[in-house]
Design a protein around this motif. Sequence first.
Motif, PDB file in Angstrom:
ATOM      1  N   ILE A  60      -9.414  20.168   9.165  1.00 60.70           N
ATOM      2  CA  ILE A  60     -10.099  19.037   9.382  1.00 60.70           C
ATOM      3  C   ILE A  60      -9.068  17.815   9.697  1.00 60.70           C
ATOM      4  CG2 ILE A  60     -12.155  19.647   7.981  1.00 60.70           C
ATOM      5  CD1 ILE A  60     -11.355  17.384   5.876  1.00 60.70           C
ATOM      6  N   THR A  61      -9.440  16.819  10.478  1.00 60.80           N
ATOM      7  CA  THR A  61      -8.294  15.828  10.979  1.00 60.80           C
ATOM      8  C   THR A  61      -8.405  14.587   9.639  1.00 60.80           C
ATOM      9  OG1 THR A  61     -10.261  14.290  11.891  1.00 60.80           O
ATOM     10  CG2 THR A  61      -9.376  16.100  13.313  1.00 60.80           C
ATOM     11  N   GLU A  62      -7.498  13.982   9.722  1.00 63.15           N
ATOM     12  CA  GLU A  62      -7.372  12.826   8.986  1.00 63.15           C
ATOM     13  C   GLU A  62      -8.582  11.863   8.991  1.00 63.15           C
ATOM     14  OE1 GLU A  62      -4.587   8.874   8.938  1.00 63.15           O
ATOM     15  OE2 GLU A  62      -3.532  10.853   8.682  1.00 63.15           O
ATOM     16  N   ASP A  63      -9.136  11.763  10.219  1.00 60.44           N
ATOM     17  CA  ASP A  63     -10.414  10.887  10.228  1.00 60.44           C
ATOM     18  C   ASP A  63     -11.448  11.582   9.682  1.00 60.44           C
ATOM     19  OD1 ASP A  63      -8.882   8.811  11.523  1.00 60.44           O
ATOM     20  OD2 ASP A  63      -9.734   9.736  13.759  1.00 60.44           O
ATOM     21  N   GLN A  64     -11.761  12.679   9.788  1.00 60.34           N
ATOM     22  CA  GLN A  64     -12.769  13.271   8.843  1.00 60.34           C
ATOM     23  C   GLN A  64     -12.692  13.302   7.495  1.00 60.34           C
ATOM     24  OE1 GLN A  64     -12.018  17.208  11.179  1.00 60.34           O
ATOM     25  NE2 GLN A  64     -14.208  16.891  12.132  1.00 60.34           N
ATOM     26  N   ALA A  65     -11.363  13.515   7.077  1.00 58.44           N
ATOM     27  CA  ALA A  65     -11.139  13.314   5.649  1.00 58.44           C
ATOM     28  C   ALA A  65     -11.365  12.051   5.096  1.00 58.44           C
ATOM     29  CB  ALA A  65      -9.669  13.827   5.366  1.00 58.44           C
ATOM     30  N   VAL A  66     -11.037  10.968   5.835  1.00 54.14           N
ATOM     31  CA  VAL A  66     -11.325   9.771   5.500  1.00 54.14           C
ATOM     32  C   VAL A  66     -12.830   9.340   5.418  1.00 54.14           C
ATOM     33  CG1 VAL A  66     -11.137   7.140   6.171  1.00 54.14           C
ATOM     34  CG2 VAL A  66      -9.185   8.635   6.062  1.00 54.14           C
ATOM     35  N   LEU A  90      -3.824  19.699   1.025  1.00 56.27           N
ATOM     36  CA  LEU A  90      -4.922  18.310   0.822  1.00 56.27           C
ATOM     37  C   LEU A  90      -4.530  17.235   1.393  1.00 56.27           C
ATOM     38  CD1 LEU A  90      -4.744  19.126  -3.222  1.00 56.27           C
ATOM     39  CD2 LEU A  90      -6.617  19.866  -1.560  1.00 56.27           C
ATOM     40  N   TYR A  91      -5.799  16.264   1.798  1.00 59.60           N
ATOM     41  CA  TYR A  91      -5.385  15.154   2.121  1.00 59.60           C
ATOM     42  C   TYR A  91      -5.566  14.280   0.789  1.00 59.60           C
ATOM     43  CZ  TYR A  91      -6.012  15.792   7.015  1.00 59.60           C
ATOM     44  OH  TYR A  91      -6.012  16.444   8.233  1.00 59.60           O
ATOM     45  N   GLU A  92      -4.507  13.470   0.506  1.00 60.07           N
ATOM     46  CA  GLU A  92      -4.758  12.522  -0.662  1.00 60.07           C
ATOM     47  C   GLU A  92      -5.074  11.129  -0.003  1.00 60.07           C
ATOM     48  OE1 GLU A  92      -0.851  12.906  -2.625  1.00 60.07           O
ATOM     49  OE2 GLU A  92      -1.348  15.082  -3.227  1.00 60.07           O
ATOM     50  N   ILE A  93      -5.990  10.687  -0.519  1.00 62.43           N
ATOM     51  CA  ILE A  93      -6.739   9.191   0.088  1.00 62.43           C
ATOM     52  C   ILE A  93      -6.839   8.281  -0.958  1.00 62.43           C
ATOM     53  CG2 ILE A  93      -8.662   8.293   1.363  1.00 62.43           C
ATOM     54  CD1 ILE A  93      -9.048  10.832   2.440  1.00 62.43           C
ATOM     55  N   GLU A  94      -6.047   7.149  -1.183  1.00 57.83           N
ATOM     56  CA  GLU A  94      -6.242   6.025  -2.005  1.00 57.83           C
ATOM     57  C   GLU A  94      -7.412   5.177  -1.386  1.00 57.83           C
ATOM     58  OE1 GLU A  94      -3.814   2.740  -4.523  1.00 57.83           O
ATOM     59  OE2 GLU A  94      -2.739   4.350  -3.425  1.00 57.83           O
ATOM     60  N   ILE A  95      -8.414   4.945  -2.224  1.00 57.37           N
ATOM     61  CA  ILE A  95      -9.500   3.948  -1.633  1.00 57.37           C
ATOM     62  C   ILE A  95      -9.622   2.714  -2.936  1.00 57.37           C
ATOM     63  CG2 ILE A  95     -11.979   3.550  -1.546  1.00 57.37           C
ATOM     64  CD1 ILE A  95     -12.025   6.199  -0.315  1.00 57.37           C
ATOM     65  N   ASN A 100     -10.977  -1.612  -8.111  1.00 50.30           N
ATOM     66  CA  ASN A 100     -10.246  -0.532  -8.615  1.00 50.30           C
ATOM     67  C   ASN A 100      -9.872   0.563  -7.507  1.00 50.30           C
ATOM     68  OD1 ASN A 100     -11.002  -1.308 -11.382  1.00 50.30           O
ATOM     69  ND2 ASN A 100     -12.969  -0.671 -11.154  1.00 50.30           N
ATOM     70  N   ASP A 101      -8.837   1.040  -7.827  1.00 49.11           N
ATOM     71  CA  ASP A 101      -8.161   1.984  -6.882  1.00 49.11           C
ATOM     72  C   ASP A 101      -8.739   3.575  -7.288  1.00 49.11           C
ATOM     73  OD1 ASP A 101      -6.950  -0.102  -5.339  1.00 49.11           O
ATOM     74  OD2 ASP A 101      -4.951   0.275  -6.588  1.00 49.11           O
ATOM     75  N   TYR A 102      -9.016   4.349  -6.437  1.00 51.69           N
ATOM     76  CA  TYR A 102      -9.454   5.731  -6.734  1.00 51.69           C
ATOM     77  C   TYR A 102      -8.594   6.643  -5.814  1.00 51.69           C
ATOM     78  CZ  TYR A 102     -13.324   3.658  -9.144  1.00 51.69           C
ATOM     79  OH  TYR A 102     -14.124   2.909  -9.796  1.00 51.69           O
ATOM     80  N   ASP A 103      -7.749   7.734  -6.308  1.00 48.11           N
ATOM     81  CA  ASP A 103      -7.459   8.559  -5.720  1.00 48.11           C
ATOM     82  C   ASP A 103      -8.223  10.019  -5.581  1.00 48.11           C
ATOM     83  OD1 ASP A 103      -4.816   7.106  -5.384  1.00 48.11           O
ATOM     84  OD2 ASP A 103      -4.609   7.423  -7.710  1.00 48.11           O
ATOM     85  N   LEU A 104      -8.522  10.308  -4.198  1.00 47.06           N
ATOM     86  CA  LEU A 104      -9.116  11.249  -3.921  1.00 47.06           C
ATOM     87  C   LEU A 104      -8.294  12.545  -3.336  1.00 47.06           C
ATOM     88  CD1 LEU A 104     -10.977   8.818  -3.458  1.00 47.06           C
ATOM     89  CD2 LEU A 104     -12.705  10.465  -2.743  1.00 47.06           C
TER      90      LEU A 104
END
Length: 193
Positions: A60-66, A90-95, A100-104
Amino acid sequence: MKKWIVLGTSLLIAGGTAIGVASAEKSSPIIAYESAIVLEKGVEESEGKWLNNHEVTSQITEDQAVAIALDLLPGRVKEVELDSDDGRLLYEIEIKFEGNDYDLEIDAFTGEIVEIDDNLLQTPIAKDVKVNIEEARNIALTYIGSGSIDDIELEVKKGRYVYEVEIEDATGDDDVDVYIDANTGEVIGVDWD
């Protein structure tokens, strides 16, 4: 003259050893044994390449993971990184969501949300799980027998929504973490500190 004889003999021995090792590797029972272990763990044989226990057909693309991450937590993306963890891409995404910050961590081939090691109790996700926080507390205390709850968090572990309930035992000497599946109520792990 002795130097040339010693050098020639050394080369013959080294070459013979290399040939012997090379031929031994081709018929080595260890290779067959390792294959049996891999097959026993559920990895299927295929002519294609395997990664993350799935045949690699498309990532999957970065955009799809986001998009997957934002569908779960509609906040502001702070960082995206493609990384490998124990051979799993894995894509590691911080939101940032409501302060609050969440790491997915999202599987780069399946799009599965693998980990969120942050407390999700103050997010809309807490309303979507089948076991509420009071039920999780009761399950944990019943399982341990006695004690007082120090902390409770809702996280994603290995693709499952999980309550992590930290209990101080009745003696006050030990802490125990009880992990409860947030959709079934099953106790899936206990960690005594």
